[in-house]
Design a protein around this motif. Structure first.
Motif, short mmCIF file in Angstrom:
data_model
loop_
_atom_site.label_atom_id
_atom_site.label_comp_id
_atom_site.label_asym_id
_atom_site.label_seq_id
_atom_site.Cartn_x
_atom_site.Cartn_y
_atom_site.Cartn_z
N LEU A 189 0.82 -1.21 0.00
CA LEU A 189 0.00 0.00 0.00
C LEU A 189 0.85 1.26 0.00
O LEU A 189 0.56 2.22 -0.73
CB LEU A 189 -0.94 -0.01 1.21
N VAL A 190 1.90 1.28 0.81
CA VAL A 190 2.79 2.45 0.84
C VAL A 190 3.45 2.66 -0.52
O VAL A 190 3.58 3.79 -1.01
CB VAL A 190 3.86 2.29 1.94
N SER A 191 3.85 1.56 -1.16
CA SER A 191 4.48 1.67 -2.48
C SER A 191 3.50 2.20 -3.51
O SER A 191 3.86 3.02 -4.37
CB SER A 191 5.03 0.31 -2.92
N LEU A 192 2.25 1.75 -3.46
CA LEU A 192 1.24 2.27 -4.38
C LEU A 192 1.02 3.76 -4.16
O LEU A 192 0.88 4.53 -5.12
CB LEU A 192 -0.07 1.49 -4.22
N GLU A 193 0.99 4.17 -2.91
CA GLU A 193 0.83 5.59 -2.59
C GLU A 193 2.02 6.39 -3.13
O GLU A 193 1.84 7.47 -3.73
CB GLU A 193 0.71 5.78 -1.08
N ASN A 194 3.22 5.87 -2.93
CA ASN A 194 4.41 6.58 -3.39
C ASN A 194 4.50 6.65 -4.91
O ASN A 194 5.04 7.61 -5.46
CB ASN A 194 5.66 5.93 -2.80
N LEU A 195 3.99 5.63 -5.58
CA LEU A 195 4.00 5.66 -7.04
C LEU A 195 3.31 6.90 -7.57
O LEU A 195 3.76 7.51 -8.54
CB LEU A 195 3.30 4.41 -7.60
N MET A 196 2.23 7.27 -6.93
CA MET A 196 1.45 8.41 -7.41
C MET A 196 2.11 9.75 -7.12
O MET A 196 1.61 10.79 -7.53
CB MET A 196 0.05 8.36 -6.84
N THR A 197 3.25 9.75 -6.41
CA THR A 197 3.99 11.00 -6.22
C THR A 197 4.91 11.28 -7.41
O THR A 197 5.45 12.40 -7.51
CB THR A 197 4.82 10.98 -4.92
N PHE A 198 5.09 10.29 -8.28
CA PHE A 198 5.91 10.49 -9.48
C PHE A 198 5.04 11.13 -10.56
O PHE A 198 4.04 10.53 -10.97
CB PHE A 198 6.47 9.16 -9.97
N PRO A 199 5.38 12.32 -11.03
CA PRO A 199 4.53 13.00 -12.01
C PRO A 199 4.24 12.18 -13.26
O PRO A 199 3.12 12.18 -13.76
CB PRO A 199 5.32 14.27 -12.34
N PHE A 200 5.24 11.44 -13.76
CA PHE A 200 5.03 10.68 -14.98
C PHE A 200 4.14 9.46 -14.74
O PHE A 200 3.42 9.03 -15.64
CB PHE A 200 6.36 10.26 -15.62
N VAL A 201 4.15 8.92 -13.52
CA VAL A 201 3.23 7.83 -13.19
C VAL A 201 1.81 8.37 -13.07
O VAL A 201 0.87 7.82 -13.64
CB VAL A 201 3.65 7.13 -11.88
N ARG A 202 1.65 9.44 -12.33
CA ARG A 202 0.32 10.03 -12.16
C ARG A 202 -0.29 10.41 -13.51
O ARG A 202 -1.48 10.14 -13.77
CB ARG A 202 0.39 11.26 -11.24
N ALA A 203 0.51 11.00 -14.38
CA ALA A 203 0.00 11.41 -15.69
C ALA A 203 -0.45 10.20 -16.50
O ALA A 203 -1.50 10.24 -17.15
CB ALA A 203 1.08 12.19 -16.44
N ALA A 204 0.33 9.12 -16.46
CA ALA A 204 -0.03 7.93 -17.22
C ALA A 204 -1.27 7.25 -16.66
O ALA A 204 -2.12 6.74 -17.41
CB ALA A 204 1.15 6.94 -17.23
N VAL A 205 -1.40 7.26 -15.33
CA VAL A 205 -2.59 6.68 -14.71
C VAL A 205 -3.83 7.50 -15.04
O VAL A 205 -4.88 6.97 -15.42
CB VAL A 205 -2.41 6.59 -13.17
#
Length: 215
Positions: free
Chosen positions: A168-184
């Motif tokens: 869960l923490v890793s999933l939360e941290n993924l969304m702090t990466f701008p390129f991950v958030r944009a792709a999601v």
């Protein structure tokens, strides 16, 4: 230039020759295609270094299917562009921005030594991990927010709950990466989280509400 490297152990050399004479030879055209056309994996898998977690075996994956990154406790750090060396962040950037993977999977597992070490450290039972010189301890600092969420559970449930928090923490941290958030947000990338029980072979996956259920 001199080096301290030594030849491979004989048992590994024998296994390599066996693989090349069978699997490689029988699929030579496929390996040649991968070499010439490059990799096009549909998914990135972030899993633990633990030797008991056989990611490609669990999913029957062939060469070229998964872009795999392994680290202690399958953790993703928060986005931190500080000019330092970040292996997990670099692998993530390459998978999302260059390979354009469609799925990003965090796979934790039971009996994780890294998670158990984090629990011991946060509970004050592993002072050696609190030392600034401990690479493991400083890496496991990523999971401290997860420990804060499980520390009030009955003691015999905390470590297994923390194994799920690592996902869960890793999933939360993924969304702090701008390129991950944009792709999601554009629908080009989907995130997944699961925990593999190495004892009974089962998988549980997390839903949008943070609950886990068996696959």
């Amino acid at each position: 230039m001199t080096t301290i490297a030594r030849p491979l152990p004989k048992y590994l050399v024998q296994r390599y020759h066996g693989w090349r004479a069978t699997t490689f030879t029988e699929n030579r055209a496929w390996y040649h295609r991968l070499a010439e056309e490059g990799q096009r994996p549909r998914a990135m898998m972030i899993s633990c270094c633990d030797s008991r977690v056989h990611v490609s075996g669990i999913f029957g994956a062939d060469s070229g299917e998964f872009f795999i990154h392994r680290n202690i406790a399958n953790l993703v750090p928060p986005f931190q562009p500080d000019g330092q060396q970040h292996g997990t962040s670099a692998a993530l950037e390459f998978a999302v921005t260059s390979l354009k993977v469609a799925h990003l999977i965090i796979m934790g597992h039971t009996k994780c030594g890294g998670v158990a070490g984090c629990h011991a450290m946060c509970a004050g039972h592993a002072p050696e991990l609190d030392e600034k010189t401990s690479f493991v301890g400083r890496w496991m600092d990523i999971l401290r927010p997860g420990y804060d969420r499980v520390k009030d559970l009955p003691e015999d449930q905390q470590v297994s709950a923390l194994e799920r928090e690592a996902v869960l923490v890793s999933l939360e941290n993924l969304m702090t990466f701008p390129f991950v958030r944009a792709a999601v947000e554009s629908g080009e990338l989907s995130l997944h989280g699961m925990v593999h029980n190495i004892s009974d072979g089962t998988l549980v996956q997390v839903d949008g509400a943070g609950a886990f259920s068996e696959v």
